[in-house]
Design a protein around this motif. Sequence first.
Motif, PDB file in Angstrom:
ATOM      1  N   MET A   1       0.837  -1.191   0.000  1.00 55.39           N
ATOM      2  CA  MET A   1       0.000   0.000   0.000  1.00 55.39           C
ATOM      3  C   MET A   1       0.876   1.248   0.000  1.00 55.39           C
ATOM      4  O   MET A   1       1.821   1.336   0.768  1.00 55.39           O
ATOM      5  N   THR A   2       0.558   2.192  -0.859  1.00 52.64           N
ATOM      6  CA  THR A   2       1.283   3.453  -0.889  1.00 52.64           C
ATOM      7  C   THR A   2       0.280   4.594  -1.010  1.00 52.64           C
ATOM      8  O   THR A   2      -0.896   4.385  -1.296  1.00 52.64           O
ATOM      9  N   THR A   3       0.766   5.815  -0.766  1.00 51.55           N
ATOM     10  CA  THR A   3      -0.090   6.990  -0.852  1.00 51.55           C
ATOM     11  C   THR A   3       0.358   7.858  -2.007  1.00 51.55           C
ATOM     12  O   THR A   3       1.544   8.156  -2.135  1.00 51.55           O
ATOM     13  N   LEU A  27     -14.217   5.601  -0.746  1.00 48.78           N
ATOM     14  CA  LEU A  27     -14.007   6.297   0.520  1.00 48.78           C
ATOM     15  C   LEU A  27     -14.084   5.301   1.663  1.00 48.78           C
ATOM     16  O   LEU A  27     -14.911   4.382   1.646  1.00 48.78           O
ATOM     17  N   SER A  28     -13.233   5.474   2.666  1.00 46.54           N
ATOM     18  CA  SER A  28     -13.263   4.590   3.829  1.00 46.54           C
ATOM     19  C   SER A  28     -14.531   4.822   4.646  1.00 46.54           C
ATOM     20  O   SER A  28     -15.157   5.883   4.566  1.00 46.54           O
ATOM     21  N   MET A  88      -1.407   2.699   7.137  1.00 44.55           N
ATOM     22  CA  MET A  88      -2.603   2.994   6.347  1.00 44.55           C
ATOM     23  C   MET A  88      -3.871   2.869   7.198  1.00 44.55           C
ATOM     24  O   MET A  88      -4.781   3.697   7.117  1.00 44.55           O
ATOM     25  N   THR A  89      -3.913   1.840   8.047  1.00 44.85           N
ATOM     26  CA  THR A  89      -5.082   1.628   8.900  1.00 44.85           C
ATOM     27  C   THR A  89      -5.292   2.801   9.840  1.00 44.85           C
ATOM     28  O   THR A  89      -6.432   3.200  10.125  1.00 44.85           O
ATOM     29  N   LEU A  90      -4.216   3.376  10.331  1.00 49.76           N
ATOM     30  CA  LEU A  90      -4.333   4.520  11.241  1.00 49.76           C
ATOM     31  C   LEU A  90      -5.033   5.702  10.577  1.00 49.76           C
ATOM     32  O   LEU A  90      -5.649   6.525  11.264  1.00 49.76           O
ATOM     33  N   GLN A  91      -4.960   5.776   9.246  1.00 47.65           N
ATOM     34  CA  GLN A  91      -5.612   6.887   8.545  1.00 47.65           C
ATOM     35  C   GLN A  91      -7.125   6.697   8.417  1.00 47.65           C
ATOM     36  O   GLN A  91      -7.850   7.664   8.192  1.00 47.65           O
ATOM     37  N   VAL A  92      -7.595   5.451   8.546  1.00 50.06           N
ATOM     38  CA  VAL A  92      -9.022   5.188   8.320  1.00 50.06           C
ATOM     39  C   VAL A  92      -9.737   4.658   9.560  1.00 50.06           C
ATOM     40  O   VAL A  92     -10.962   4.524   9.553  1.00 50.06           O
ATOM     41  N   SER A  93      -8.994   4.354  10.630  1.00 49.21           N
ATOM     42  CA  SER A  93      -9.593   3.710  11.805  1.00 49.21           C
ATOM     43  C   SER A  93      -9.742   4.695  12.953  1.00 49.21           C
ATOM     44  O   SER A  93      -8.895   5.573  13.170  1.00 49.21           O
ATOM     45  N   ALA A  94     -10.813   4.497  13.732  1.00 48.57           N
ATOM     46  CA  ALA A  94     -11.018   5.301  14.936  1.00 48.57           C
ATOM     47  C   ALA A  94     -10.192   4.789  16.107  1.00 48.57           C
ATOM     48  O   ALA A  94     -10.101   5.452  17.137  1.00 48.57           O
ATOM     49  N   LYS A 182     -13.714 -10.181   0.047  1.00 45.12           N
ATOM     50  CA  LYS A 182     -14.090  -8.790  -0.171  1.00 45.12           C
ATOM     51  C   LYS A 182     -13.565  -7.984   1.010  1.00 45.12           C
ATOM     52  O   LYS A 182     -14.041  -8.102   2.131  1.00 45.12           O
ATOM     53  N   MET A 183     -12.570  -7.160   0.749  1.00 46.00           N
ATOM     54  CA  MET A 183     -11.959  -6.399   1.829  1.00 46.00           C
ATOM     55  C   MET A 183     -12.890  -5.283   2.290  1.00 46.00           C
ATOM     56  O   MET A 183     -13.616  -4.696   1.490  1.00 46.00           O
ATOM     57  N   PRO A 184     -12.899  -4.961   3.585  1.00 47.24           N
ATOM     58  CA  PRO A 184     -13.771  -3.906   4.105  1.00 47.24           C
ATOM     59  C   PRO A 184     -13.152  -2.525   3.905  1.00 47.24           C
ATOM     60  O   PRO A 184     -11.917  -2.379   3.928  1.00 47.24           O
ATOM     61  N   SER A 185     -13.977  -1.510   3.723  1.00 51.07           N
ATOM     62  CA  SER A 185     -13.443  -0.156   3.532  1.00 51.07           C
ATOM     63  C   SER A 185     -12.795   0.377   4.796  1.00 51.07           C
ATOM     64  O   SER A 185     -11.987   1.303   4.742  1.00 51.07           O
ATOM     65  N   ALA A 186     -13.137  -0.213   5.955  1.00 49.16           N
ATOM     66  CA  ALA A 186     -12.507   0.201   7.206  1.00 49.16           C
ATOM     67  C   ALA A 186     -11.113  -0.384   7.367  1.00 49.16           C
ATOM     68  O   ALA A 186     -10.364   0.040   8.246  1.00 49.16           O
ATOM     69  N   ASP A 187     -10.759  -1.355   6.530  1.00 52.63           N
ATOM     70  CA  ASP A 187      -9.411  -1.936   6.539  1.00 52.63           C
ATOM     71  C   ASP A 187      -9.182  -2.702   5.235  1.00 52.63           C
ATOM     72  O   ASP A 187      -9.246  -3.922   5.203  1.00 52.63           O
ATOM     73  N   PRO A 188      -8.911  -1.977   4.137  1.00 53.94           N
ATOM     74  CA  PRO A 188      -8.627  -2.661   2.871  1.00 53.94           C
ATOM     75  C   PRO A 188      -7.139  -2.973   2.708  1.00 53.94           C
ATOM     76  O   PRO A 188      -6.636  -3.030   1.578  1.00 53.94           O
ATOM     77  N   PHE A 189      -6.445  -3.184   3.821  1.00 53.92           N
ATOM     78  CA  PHE A 189      -4.993  -3.316   3.779  1.00 53.92           C
ATOM     79  C   PHE A 189      -4.478  -4.660   4.297  1.00 53.92           C
ATOM     80  O   PHE A 189      -3.608  -5.271   3.684  1.00 53.92           O
ATOM     81  N   THR A 190      -5.008  -5.117   5.447  1.00 51.80           N
ATOM     82  CA  THR A 190      -4.381  -6.237   6.146  1.00 51.80           C
ATOM     83  C   THR A 190      -4.435  -7.524   5.343  1.00 51.80           C
ATOM     84  O   THR A 190      -3.479  -8.310   5.341  1.00 51.80           O
TER      85      THR A 190
END
Length: 464
Positions: A1-3, A27-28, A88-94, A182-190
């Motif tokens: 994953m990159t930005t 969008l997450s 990446m998860t830190l950018q989309v997770s509460a 199907k990856m979730p938008s809250a974590d499409p990385f792990t």
Amino acid sequence: MTTTATKIRVPHFVRGTLVWGEDSEYLSRDFGVPFVTPRLELGELFVPRTQPGPAFDVPVSEIIDFLVETAQHLTLETNEYLQESLEMTLQVSALPRRIIENTFARPGQFLTRQALEYRLERTFGDSEVLDGWVERTDPNGKVSRVRAFPPRLVHMLAGNSPSAAMTSIADAALVKAVNVFKMPSADPFTTVAVLRTMSDIEPDHPVLRSMSAVYWRGGDAKVENVLYRSQYFDKLVAWGGGAAIENAAKYAGPGFQLISFDPKVSMSVVGREAFESEETLRDVAELAAADATIFNQDACLAARHICVEGDVDQVDRFCALLHERLGVDRPFTSAVGPRPSSEIREAVDGMRFLEPEYRIWGGYDGRGLVVRSPEMVDFHPTNKTVNVIPVAAMCDAASYATVATQTVGVYPTERKAEVRDLLATAGVQRVVKLGSAMTGSMGSPHDGMYPLHRFVNWVVDDDA
């Protein structure tokens, strides 16, 4: 994953191959963070039914070897893919960094050889049914052969914990399935991070060639009308909220089953023994708070309602201590979490005028809120909001349980047997010691089933 610029690049992983692209933007879930993915090529995600899946005839012992070796590489300190996934998860997770880091460490407890073998033993009795046709003779002397045949599965992954991706991959491998995650938008990385780790170990492993991890927006009929068909897949393994499960359910039909891990609500039951001393009451309040605040209450097994056996004065003492303990840092809890929703604030503000029938401890600052009420509140307690209900007898707590109640923590432990049949009759699937909702024993049912037993296709070759 990159930005790139302000958009996160999320790759797909298709049957053993990493795929990059910026063809689609999404969008997450929680914060609306944009991310981009490759074009979704549906025809590449499945093996035709005229061909066996890549792992169909791989001995389960070899699959366990591969999973155990993979687990040894799933260490955040040394795995660059997990490190990147964390950022990446830190950018989309509460959830804060500390809790997410602790979550990455959890699957290592369940991906040992002993744990995997024990789980298969508890689920299948004899894991030989996963490797071939096991002969048996019935009381009438009729002979048949049975196999737990490898399925073709689509997985709607849960987005509230990175560990869910790791355990879902292991489950899919153990049953030798052909899989689309199907990856979730809250974590499409792990999910992709784990598959890339497996690819570094053995890029052409049959298990890896049996797996694809991709993203599409949930409910997208252009995708789901194609994939959710019996021509391609046998079952949809769905985790998610009410709307997601309702959408998934409409695709169930002949030849295409839904295995649903529905949204659940958990609770606790506290017996009168908690009031034997002030020290005991403090200990019980801590245990109750630990269960209620798992992932800041964003977990099915986090208690939202607590039934307390006692009079109102006793229950109020418990509520005051409980509120103190809600605002504490724990391995999977932050002292200050997300603030309660406007729905909760409006409902609680109205209850403040109804004292002494209702009573409130705490505010809306994310440190915890306790609502004592004569009956269960009609809003969904979340973000460290706990509803406490006085009951005259512990068995009365069962009236507040339903088929949507997953876990019930009970204090004292020796009284679990007193209420477990009543709770199970109401629909509860799990009864634990208060304070241990997160712990769990290996090889146990989940949501009222042995999931791996449901995943496979049971086929019989009958000579009768």
